[in-house]
Design an enzyme around this catalytic site. Sequence first.
Site, short mmCIF file in Angstrom:
data_model
loop_
_atom_site.label_atom_id
_atom_site.label_comp_id
_atom_site.label_asym_id
_atom_site.label_seq_id
_atom_site.Cartn_x
_atom_site.Cartn_y
_atom_site.Cartn_z
N GLY A 88 -22.28 33.12 -33.97
CA GLY A 88 -22.79 34.27 -33.27
C GLY A 88 -23.48 34.17 -32.19
N ALA A 106 -31.53 26.88 -18.37
CA ALA A 106 -32.44 25.95 -18.45
C ALA A 106 -31.82 24.29 -18.61
CB ALA A 106 -33.56 25.99 -19.56
N ARG A 163 -15.77 31.06 -33.42
CA ARG A 163 -15.80 30.07 -34.63
C ARG A 163 -14.42 29.42 -34.66
NH1 ARG A 163 -20.38 32.11 -37.03
NH2 ARG A 163 -20.97 34.41 -36.57
N CYS A 164 -14.82 28.12 -34.87
CA CYS A 164 -13.64 27.24 -35.08
C CYS A 164 -13.58 26.12 -36.20
CB CYS A 164 -13.84 26.32 -33.80
SG CYS A 164 -12.45 24.90 -33.64
N GLY A 211 -26.40 27.98 -34.32
CA GLY A 211 -26.81 28.20 -35.58
C GLY A 211 -26.78 26.79 -36.43
N ASP A 212 -26.94 26.89 -37.75
CA ASP A 212 -26.60 26.00 -38.62
C ASP A 212 -25.46 25.17 -38.62
OD1 ASP A 212 -25.60 28.06 -40.11
OD2 ASP A 212 -26.69 27.52 -41.76
N GLY A 213 -23.98 26.09 -38.64
CA GLY A 213 -22.94 25.65 -38.59
C GLY A 213 -22.47 24.77 -37.39
N THR A 246 -29.95 31.97 -32.88
CA THR A 246 -29.36 32.86 -33.78
C THR A 246 -30.32 33.92 -33.90
OG1 THR A 246 -28.88 33.28 -36.26
CG2 THR A 246 -30.15 31.18 -35.50
N ASP A 281 -30.88 35.57 -36.75
CA ASP A 281 -31.34 35.47 -38.01
C ASP A 281 -32.67 34.76 -38.35
OD1 ASP A 281 -28.75 36.74 -38.63
OD2 ASP A 281 -27.50 34.80 -39.01
N ASP A 301 -32.95 31.63 -39.22
CA ASP A 301 -32.78 30.99 -40.61
C ASP A 301 -32.80 29.46 -40.34
OD1 ASP A 301 -30.35 31.16 -39.34
OD2 ASP A 301 -29.27 31.81 -41.10
N ARG A 324 -27.88 37.66 -42.24
CA ARG A 324 -27.23 36.85 -43.15
C ARG A 324 -27.93 36.51 -44.35
NH1 ARG A 324 -24.69 31.11 -41.40
NH2 ARG A 324 -26.87 30.73 -41.41
N GLY A 360 -43.86 50.07 -40.61
CA GLY A 360 -44.38 50.86 -41.57
C GLY A 360 -43.58 51.39 -42.59
N ARG A 368 -30.10 59.36 -46.75
CA ARG A 368 -29.09 58.99 -45.65
C ARG A 368 -29.16 57.54 -45.56
NH1 ARG A 368 -27.81 63.54 -46.74
NH2 ARG A 368 -27.58 65.06 -45.50
N GLN A 400 -27.77 45.05 -32.91
CA GLN A 400 -28.94 43.94 -33.27
C GLN A 400 -28.52 42.74 -32.44
OE1 GLN A 400 -30.12 44.11 -37.63
NE2 GLN A 400 -28.31 45.13 -37.59
#
Length: 319
Positions: free
Chosen positions: A11, A22, A72-73, A102-104, A125, A127, A129, A171, A185, A243, A251
């Site tokens: 993602g 960089a 994604r592959c 990310g982790d993948g 990522t 997330d 995470d 995720r 809040g 709602r 995001q």
Amino acid sequence: MKKIGVLTSGGDAPGMNAAIRAVVRKAIYHDLKIYGIRYGYQGLIDGNITEMELGSVGDIIQRGGTVLYSARCEEFKTEEGQRKGIEQLKKHGIEGLIVIGGDGSFRGAEKLTEKGYPCIGVPGTIDNDIPGTDFTIGFDTALNTVIQAIDKIRDTATSHERTYVVEVMGRHAGDIALWAGLADGAESILIPEQPDNFYEVIEKLKRGHERGKKHSIIILAEGVGNAVEYGKRIKEEAQFETRVTVLGHTQRGGSPTAADRVLASRLGARAVDLILEGKAGRMVGIQNNVLVDHVISEALAQEHKIDLDMYKLSNELSI
């Protein structure tokens, strides 16, 4: 080492372009040739590889998404897919690879390292995470996007005296929900790292209603469940006008914040340093505002942990 490559995988996240910039400029500063691999590991398999120059990354630090594109592959998870990727690396003379994702994506980098091609992972990522780093590239921008959306939703919730359930991404991690909920809040924050006590949420809504509170915001991390179903349950149990808003992929987009641009620049440059130091199979990160690096396999073996003190504080402040 004279030639290295860079790719973005999984993602997209705001700040990936700053990291690419960089990596490219740091590599050129050290007289390395740098190759951009488009569409992640799929592009590596297909040979979608182009040498990059200083101008290749001009005017991209402020842009969201990734100029190298991402995909994604599933094929790269196989031995045959990895073999094809290595053939392309050999064909272009690429001796090391920097993987932003990310982790993948990191697991793919780990596989290449095991097969003799040194890789460094840069955590990108929204997330947040990835173990081994306090923050990942894109998290701060996504968080601010969520906060701005909730601010607007609260205006409507106040005007119509309604309860809103807002579903955010993340995720299996609750970082976005927790940080946004505390910053905005929210009356209740539902994250996968904590048990979902539905009736505690209902009691909090009823207590607020009894003291004259006319609206509430409930933040639901996607790893907890479906916000539409949760909203229906609230309406049925508490009889409050409810709602639901699912913020979705808004995001993941947008111009990166200053925090993400700086983080991406620091991590991307450090990844090149590690390659030049002969390191491999490692990820860069930041802990207590200090750049660190860890063995990828050891980092991913750790459990992602949320700040439970922040969760406790959010409950204390939303009485």
